[in-house]
Structure formats: C-alpha cells, structure tokens
Design an enzyme around this catalytic site. Structure first.
Site, PDB file in Angstrom:
ATOM      1  N   ARG A 133       0.793  -1.229   0.000  1.00 53.24           N
ATOM      2  CA  ARG A 133       0.000   0.000   0.000  1.00 53.24           C
ATOM      3  C   ARG A 133       0.828   1.282   0.000  1.00 53.24           C
ATOM      4  O   ARG A 133       0.298   2.333  -0.337  1.00 53.24           O
ATOM      5  CB  ARG A 133      -0.919   0.017   1.224  1.00 53.24           C
ATOM      6  CG  ARG A 133      -1.951  -1.098   1.272  1.00 53.24           C
ATOM      7  CD  ARG A 133      -3.007  -0.949   0.193  1.00 53.24           C
ATOM      8  NE  ARG A 133      -4.117  -1.842   0.433  1.00 53.24           N
ATOM      9  CZ  ARG A 133      -5.179  -1.578   1.182  1.00 53.24           C
ATOM     10  NH1 ARG A 133      -5.273  -0.407   1.791  1.00 53.24           N
ATOM     11  NH2 ARG A 133      -6.142  -2.454   1.335  1.00 53.24           N
ATOM     12  N   HIS A 162      -0.593  -3.907   5.567  1.00 61.18           N
ATOM     13  CA  HIS A 162      -0.030  -2.721   6.216  1.00 61.18           C
ATOM     14  C   HIS A 162       0.954  -3.174   7.292  1.00 61.18           C
ATOM     15  O   HIS A 162       0.749  -4.218   7.925  1.00 61.18           O
ATOM     16  CB  HIS A 162      -1.117  -1.896   6.904  1.00 61.18           C
ATOM     17  CG  HIS A 162      -1.878  -0.986   6.012  1.00 61.18           C
ATOM     18  ND1 HIS A 162      -3.189  -0.637   6.252  1.00 61.18           N
ATOM     19  CD2 HIS A 162      -1.522  -0.315   4.884  1.00 61.18           C
ATOM     20  CE1 HIS A 162      -3.602   0.203   5.324  1.00 61.18           C
ATOM     21  NE2 HIS A 162      -2.618   0.407   4.480  1.00 61.18           N
ATOM     22  N   CYS A 256      -5.758   0.134  13.666  1.00 59.46           N
ATOM     23  CA  CYS A 256      -6.327   0.712  12.451  1.00 59.46           C
ATOM     24  C   CYS A 256      -7.303   1.842  12.772  1.00 59.46           C
ATOM     25  O   CYS A 256      -7.423   2.800  12.011  1.00 59.46           O
ATOM     26  CB  CYS A 256      -7.047  -0.360  11.635  1.00 59.46           C
ATOM     27  SG  CYS A 256      -5.955  -1.470  10.730  1.00 59.46           S
TER      28      CYS A 256
END
Length: 265
Positions: A133, A162, A256
C-alpha cells in the site's frame, strides 16, 4: 504518559468492495455491531486516561473508521496520506484538512502512502512498510518532511498488507512482530534493531493480534490473540482485550482505528 488519539465513528461502515484479503462484499458487515465495538475501544482509551478527538465520518467512505491510515503525525507535523485505491482516495484530504484547520503544519503527499498503516514512530526512528500500500518513495518523502530517520521494511504476505497488521511498538525502543509477514532482508533488520522483541505466532497474527496499541504500560489488543497476550503479560504489560471482530471483516483492529497525535517530542 497520556496519549492523544484521533478516531472516526463507523457510522457509514460496510464491506461493499474488496481491497484486501479480509474483505468479502457478499458477507458484508453489521454496522450497528461495528459501532458498539468501536465505542468499546474508545471507552477503553478514555478509561486509561487518554484523550480521544473525533473526525466526522463521511457518507460513502466506509473505511474512514480506520483513522490510522489517514496521516502520520510526528513532532507536531502532519504527513498526509495518498491512498493506493480510488475507493479510499477522499479520506486523505479529509484527514489533512482536519489537522490544517487546527493549525498543524501539514504536507500533502506526492507519493502513495497510507499513514500510520505503514509508518510506526519509535523514539529515534520511524519504521515504514512497503510492498502493498505504501511506495518506498513515500518513505523518503516522509523523512524529508518530518526530519526523522525512516527504516524501510518489506511486507510479503497480502494478509498483512499494512505494517501495523504485523508489528506494533511496545514503547519507543522495542516492538512485537510476526516474522512471517516480512522479507528475509527486513527480518534481519528487525532482529538487529530489536533483539529483545516479542515474537508473535501465526495464530495470533491471523486474528490481527499485532494491530495493537501500546502506551508503554498498557496494551489494547484484539481479544482473540491469546498467546500474545500471555507473552505481553510476562513482560510486565497490562493487557486490555477488546472485541473488534466486525471491523476485522474489513481488515481492521484497534490500531487501524487509532491515529496518534504526537506533539513536539
């Protein structure tokens, strides 16, 4: 030390597209359950004495709840996100505007990056993920704007798309991580930099147990990461389990949902 976090209530949360292996639009997600679980996470932070600020959710941006992806804040400066997928593109400007309106120096990124999803700040360095990403060029861009050394780490397992799904800082000088998420060269870097790290197993990684938030004494972590919780308790940390299974349907956990606002330090 009390922390300052930015969060976004999942009022418009759903799973309507698939941009990581966790997402299944046919299975969808229950927004009301997600909101209740998110509120439990926010309450856990507040019970620990941390400050939680809120950014207004935007209809049509179901992943905006994942505030960590919206920016990187270090030394009171804000490096903005430029998302890899068009479905999330509008989140970057929304988060950057929130900070700009409050007087933070901001930088609109040229290179693709997803904020604290792939940038994790330590005392002396910033650990930065790439492979899925965030571009490696963004690592240099962040270093130049923030004036802090950035260490690049390559992710190789698409489930851990991630850096914050595979690694979290225990405090400013040590980490916990899952080796299976990293390239061989990056593993050598981690072993050299953090010889006393907590090593997580596959079972805990696969419930996003590494997507945790530590204030240096307390660790807020997905409740299903049982062995990792025991390891952390043996190290002297107070573990705060939370249930975020509904948000995990979009590949998210406690970290997150949590963007740390770091001041001049």
């Amino acid at each position: 030390m009390p922390k300052h976090y930015l969060m976004c209530r999942p009022d418009f949360f759903t799973v309507e597209y698939a941009i990581n292996p966790w997402m299944d639009p046919e299975a969808g997600a229950d927004r009301d359950v997600a909101v209740r679980q998110w509120e439990g996470l926010k309450a856990a932070y507040e019970a620990l004495g941390h400050t939680v600020s809120l950014i207004d959710p935007i209809e049509g941006l179901p992943d905006m709840v994942f505030a960590a992806n919206g920016a990187l804040v270090a030394g009171g400066r804000v490096y903005g996100a430029r998302f890899a997928f068009p479905e999330r593109a509008a989140e970057g400007p929304a988060y950057l505007n929130w900070f700009a309106e409050r007087g933070f120096p901001t930088h609109e990124a040229v290179h693709v990056n997803e904020g604290e999803g792939d940038f994790l700040a330590m005392d002396e360095v910033i650990l930065a993920g790439t492979g899925f990403r965030t571009s490696r060029e963004a690592h240099g861009e962040a270093q130049e704007f923030l004036g802090r050394p950035v260490v690049s780490l390559t992710l190789v397992d698409p489930r851990f798309y991630h850096l914050d799904t595979a690694l979290f800082p225990l405090h400013g000088r040590n980490i916990a991580y899952y080796p299976g998420a990293f390239s061989e060269g990056s593993l050598r870097v981690l072993r050299r930099m953090f010889p006393d790290a907590v090593i997580a197993g596959a079972d805990d990684a696969e419930v996003l147990g590494l997507n945790a938030v530590s204030d240096g004494e307390h660790i807020v972590i997905n409740s299903e990461a049982h062995d990792l919780q025991l390891d952390l308790k043996r190290r002297g940390y107070e573990v705060i389990p939370v249930e975020l299974a509904e948000l995990r349907k979009a590949g998210g956990g406690p970290k997150c949902c949590t963007l740390e606002i770091r001041g001049e330090n």
